[in-house]
Every structure is written in C-alpha cells, then in structure tokens.
Design an enzyme around this catalytic site. Structure first.
Site, PDB file in Angstrom:
ATOM      1  N   TYR A   1       0.864  -1.174   0.000  1.00 63.85           N
ATOM      2  CA  TYR A   1       0.000   0.000   0.000  1.00 63.85           C
ATOM      3  C   TYR A   1       0.900   1.223   0.000  1.00 63.85           C
ATOM      4  CZ  TYR A   1      -4.438  -2.338   1.082  1.00 63.85           C
ATOM      5  OH  TYR A   1      -5.573  -3.091   1.037  1.00 63.85           O
TER       6      TYR A   1
ATOM      7  N   HIS B   1     -16.930  -3.471  -0.969  1.00 65.79           N
ATOM      8  CA  HIS B   1     -15.531  -3.904  -0.994  1.00 65.79           C
ATOM      9  C   HIS B   1     -15.242  -5.024  -0.006  1.00 65.79           C
ATOM     10  CE1 HIS B   1     -11.290  -3.445  -1.902  1.00 65.79           C
ATOM     11  NE2 HIS B   1     -11.019  -3.422  -0.622  1.00 65.79           N
TER      12      HIS B   1
END
Ligand SMILES: *[C@@H]1O[C@H](CO)[C@@H](O)[C@H](O)[C@H]1NC(C)=O
Ligand SMILES: *[C@@H]1O[C@H](CO)[C@@H](O)[C@H](O)[C@H]1NC(C)=O
Ligand SMILES: *[C@@H]1O[C@H](CO)[C@@H](O)[C@H](O)[C@H]1NC(C)=O
Ligand SMILES: *[C@@H]1O[C@H](CO)[C@@H](O)[C@H](O)[C@H]1NC(C)=O
Length: 572
Positions: free
Chosen positions: A201, A378
C-alpha cells in the site's frame, strides 16, 4: 355502450393506481434521438424487480417505446400510448415484421400517468425488470436496444412516423454529461518503484492544483499505468493539521491515518464514475487548505521487481455548480486483525453497523438526511455476498444494495436505480458472507488481498463532514462468552482451536450477539463511540413476476382497454 361511460371509470381507475404507488425518483435520463425530441427518464428497484420509465415526446400523436433484440420490429417488446380527444390509450404489444404490432395476450406494463400539454406527450410506465411473458423481453445488466416511434396523429399507422433506436445499459448506467467548460486535473503516483512484494500500500500526500474559486468534480476516471498490479485506489482529504506533502508506505506512520475522509474510490474491474446531474464533489473555494492522500494498493502476486508506476485518478470539473455537494461515507467493519474469520467456513457472516444517531453528536454543523445514489462494495478474495440493510425505528425498511454474487474482480461503484434517503437516526448494516472452505488458517481483517475487509462506500448528497460510520465487536464480551478470561487469551485460543461446523457457527453467532462499538469519525478526526447491538437482517425477498402484478386490477385494465380500443377502431 356509450364511449364516455367506458372512459370515466377507466380514468378514475388509473389515477387510483398511480396514487397508491409511491412516486419513484427517476435518476437517469437520455435523449433517444439526435434532435432531442424524445427523452427517456428511468429508475429501478432490483429487489422489487420493478423499473419505471417516463417517455417524453414532442408530439400530440401516439408514442411507442420498447425493446428490441436487434433494433428492428421482429421480436420487439413495446407499448403504444397517447392522449386523444376521448381520453387516452395504452397497450402492451410485440413486433412481428413491419406491420402494426399486435396486442400481447397478457398486458404486463402498468401505466402510471399519461398526459399531453404544450405539444408534448408524457407517458410514465412500470414493468418487471425480468420478463413475465414470452411476448416481453427481459432487461439485464447488459446494454439493450431501445426503440421508439411516434406519429403526428393518434392513428397508429406505419406511415409518416418518426422512429429510431438507441443502445443503453439501463441497469448499469453511467451518465456522460456534455459540459461546455469541462477541465481536468490528475492526481497520480510519480515514478513509484513498486516493491517486489505481493501486497503493498503506497500513500502519497499531495496538494491539489490551485483553484481560484469553488468547482464541482463531476467525473472520476482511473489512470492505470499497471492494470495487472493496481488493485484499488482511494483518495482521501486530510485535515488542515496535515500540512506537508510526503510519500510513505501506508499505515506504518501515525500521521497517514489522519487523512481519512474518502473523496473517490476505484476498485479492480471498475471504470469511470460520473456523478448525477444534481451533485458534484466540491473542490477549491477553501483557500487550498486541504492536502489529499492518494492510496494505491498494489497486488503484485508474482512479486515482479523493477515496475515503475504512475497510476492515479483524473478528475473532470466544472464551474457550473450543481445543486448539491456530494461526498463519500465509509461504512462497514473496522479493519483490525483481532477480528478473524475461521478456516473451513463456506458462508461465514460478518457485520459492520453504521448508526447515524451519533452523527449529530460529533458534528458541530447542522446535519440532514443522506441522499445515497451510489455504493461501492468492498471485500477481498474470500467475499462471496454483500448486503446493506436499512433500518428505521428498529425495523428493517429496505436494503440499500445487495450483491448475491460478489465478484472480487469487479468492484465498480454501482449507481442505485433510485436515490435512497437515509434519515438521521437510521441504521445501516453491512453484511459480508465469506467462503474460507479452502483455507487452513484464520483469515484476519487486514490490508492484504488474502486478509479481509467488509466495507461499503456510500456516495451521497448533500455533503457532511463525516468520514466513517463503522463498528467493531466488543472483544472483552466475546472472550467472556467464548469461555476465556480476556482478549489476549481469546486471540491465542482462536489460532490454535480446531474449527468445525459447530464451533464456527457458535463463534459467528456470538460475534453477532455481543455488543458492538459503533464509531463515527468526522473529517477533522473527531470520533464518537457508543455501544450497540446488531439488528436482524431479513432474507433477500425472492423476485416473482406475480409479486409485481396485481392480477385482478390488471385484468380490469386490459379489459377496459380492449373495450376502448375496439370502440375506438369501430368509430374510425
Ligand atoms: C419539445 O417540446 C418542449 C416543450 O414544448 C420544448 O421546450 C422543446 O424545445 C421541444 N424540443 C424540440 C427539439 O423541439
Ligand atoms: C519519471 O521517469 C521518466 C522516465 O525515466 C522521466 O522521463 C521523468 O522525468 C520522471 N519523472 C519525474 C517527475 O521524475
Ligand atoms: C509524517 O510522518 C513522516 C514519517 O514519520 C514524516 O516524514 C512527515 O514529516 C510527517 N508529516 C507530517 C505532516 O507530520
Ligand atoms: C466454497 O468454496 C469451495 C472451494 O472453493 C467450493 O467448493 C464451495 O462450493 C464454496 N461454497 C459455497 C457455499 O460457496
């Protein structure tokens, strides 16, 4: 039988039917022709299996509208209606060659309103999304060819009519506004060297370009430099206390999490996202005091090295401000590794609760209803289903959205078929169903695609300064119920425990029954915590054509229409 004696009860009857139906909001619209003389508006409810159309045509004659397998008349499914000197007519028909389309034996379209004024005919109708009759065509999530035709008079004849076809994806519609002063700016990574790790990330905190005034973003496009590696992208607004741009691996330094007010989201498989005509995401007009955090999740499963990435977002904006500011609210379950899903569970249920009661308590400014128009669901790889239940005064009143076939590879924000109103005090329950049958170890809530998440990003207007409305089970209560002294013991026991159907169910039920911490976080990072319980979610109602039609009434309508039409044709 006199003509007027037939029409009077018919008119009263139709007015009665449309008054009983709740007035649906029709969020989508398209002109069907180049000359902008025929406009279609529509909205739908997939749970109720209904779709409503409003056809507006610049004619005082008859109007035909329908669906066709190839754009022609053969196999087409349509309605023809209009207002004439005697009242109105409206029929469900099907195409056979280039002759006057015959009436369907079963009349499946429900007329909601039919008016004529200022040289315009407006016809509002409702039908099932699927087909209830072999003479009708089902509406699917694929583009469909819409056909239209209209005449100058109420004589439904082939000659001297306007006709045409247009392909539209009715259920997965994304508007494409024509904006005269459209400009754009990009927010992307710059030559970021993607690490040779399966999950990475990266966060980049940056400034927006300088704006001299307030604008509205109306369209967000993904810019994918490495489409095979980029799994999701998010853009968050930072509070004014974060004032220096920098880049870092996400979630490893404290100050990154301060920028947590989502503004745009894209997931793998998604495309461009465009806002409805009434709303735009505001930028500028605040003296440029906010920085933004671009978060990219790289899913580099092959651990390829040497990849340089410049992915990010392109934002289209306009100075023609829309009626409302739009915003994104993150709901669902807190991403915390202490929450784990056991292995060998084919349908494990997790819940995240959003209790909007707490919103007025954390915000200093006035609050109002949320008009939700789009939702991005999600989860990661184990997610199979997602549902968002909507509760008011202790009762479930609706589902905001359901996806019974959740596909990790396709995470487009889905426009709801209608704008749904979430009032302050309402609760939203995000439910995720996971399948961990083929896993041998615990699956934790976390960042990697092999970890899990359970989130719903709600796009709504008018904007409020809230970023999260989420929950997390009380682990002390969980430990006690699971027969251990504290959280630490429970976490240890959980990873050594032998999981079987019974212990999985017991854990799942306990997690759901114990009290939860409901958390609301503002854009400036003020949070409120309260304890709540998870309400019971209804089973998704099965859709049946019968559920949509009211036989007796429908039969009455078609009988009356039959009489009217026969009388009309006898007169002409
Ligand atoms: C259609 O009719 C409406 C209402 O009378 C009018 O405003 C509009 O300009 C007309 N459109 C065209 C293309 O003639
Ligand atoms: C990114 O890399 C390209 C190719 O090596 C180079 O031309 C460009 O100047 C770099 N951009 C920045 C902002 O460093
Ligand atoms: C945030 O933390 C990073 C790493 O510790 C530091 O380099 C940066 O200056 C900090 N930024 C702000 C705005 O505090
Ligand atoms: C769960 O996953 C397994 C293995 O991939 C599969 O065989 C099974 O059909 C799935 N079960 C459900 C209920 O989806």
């Amino acid at each position: 039988m006199g003509f007027s004696s037939v029409l009077v009860p018919l008119v009263l009857f139709v007015v009665h039917v449309s008054a009983v139906d709740e007035e649906p909001v029709l969020p989508f619209s398209e002109y069907l022709d180049q000359g902008s003389t025929i406009m279609l508006r529509w909205g739908f409810d997939t749970l109720k299996d209904t779709i409503v159309f409003e056809v507006r045509a610049n004619t005082t004659g008859w109007v035909g509208f329908g669906f066709s397998p190839n754009g022609g008349m053969n196999g087409a499914d349509m309605v023809i209606g209009g207002v004439d000197t005697n009242g109105f007519y409206f029929t469900d028909r099907h195409g056979v060659g280039n002759s006057l389309p015959p009436l369907d034996l079963q009349q499946d379209y429900k007329l909601l309103a039919l008016t004529e004024s200022d040289g315009q005919t407006v016809m509002k109708l409702q039908r099932s999304i699927r087909s209830c009759d072999e003479d009708d065509l089902p509406i699917t999530e694929m583009p469909i060819k819409l056909i239209y035709a209209y005449g100058q008079s109420d004589d439904i004849s082939y000659h001297r009519r306007q006709r045409g076809t247009k392909e539209v994806n009715l259920l997965k519609y994304m508007p494409q506004a024509k904006i005269s002063d459209s400009k754009y700016f990009d927010l992307t990574m710059t030559n970021f060297s993607v690490p040779a790790k399966s999950t990475h990330y990266h966060c980049k905190i940056m400034r927006l370009p300088e704006f001299d005034q307030k604008y509205h973003i109306y369209r967000v496009e993904p810019l994918l430099d490495n489409p095979d590696l980029v799994h999701h992208m998010l853009l968050y607004q930072c509070p004014p206390t974060v004032a220096t741009p920098y880049e870092h691996t996400c979630y490893t330094v404290e100050n990154i999490t301060k920028c947590n007010h989502a503004m745009a989201a894209w997931g793998v498989g998604g495309g461009a996202f465009e806002l409805p005509e009434v709303a735009g995401i505001p930028i500028g007009g605040d003296g440029g005091k906010h920085l933004y955090r671009l978060e990219l999740h790289y899913n580099n499963v092959n651990e390829t090295s040497g990849v340089i990435d410049n992915s990010g977002f392109r934002f289209y904006y306009t100075a023609q401000l829309r009626q409302h500011d739009a915003a994104v609210l993150q709901t669902g379950l807190v991403v915390d590794p202490r929450y784990a899903i056991p292995p060998k569970a084919p349908g494990f249920l997790s819940y995240g609760l959003c209790d909007t009661t707490s919103i007025p308590q954390v915000l200093s400014e006035p609050t109002h209803d949320l008009q939700v128009f789009s939702v991005m669901l999600h989860t990661h790889l184990a997610g199979r289903k997602m549902r968002v239940g909507h509760f008011r005064d202790g009762e479930q009143i609706d589902f905001l959205i359901t996806n019974e076939h959740y596909d990790f590879e396709y995470q487009q924000a889905a426009n709801l078929g209608e704008t749904k109103t979430v009032k302050m005090g309402d609760k939203l329950l995000v439910e995720c169903t996971y399948n961990t049958s083929n896993r041998s170890r615990l699956t934790r809530m976390g960042l990697s695609t092999t970890d899990e998440m359970c989130m719903a990003f709600l796009y709504y207007y008018p904007a409020m300064n809230i970023s999260h409305c989420i929950s997390f089970p009380d682990l002390q209560a969980l430990s006690t119920k699971m027969g251990v002294n504290n959280e630490k013991e429970w976490l240890r026991l959980m990873s050594t425990k032998t999981w079987n159907e019974m212990s999985v169910n017991d854990y799942q039920e306990t997690l759901k029954r114990i009290q939860q911490y409901a958390i609301v976080v503002t854009a400036s990072d003020n949070a409120s915590y309260s304890t709540r319980t998870i309400p019971e979610l209804k089973t998704t109602p099965p859709v049946t054509c019968e559920g949509n039609r009211s036989e007796v009434m429908r039969l009455a309508v078609s009988l009356w229409l039959f009489v009217v039409l026969t009388a009309a044709s006898a007169l002409t």
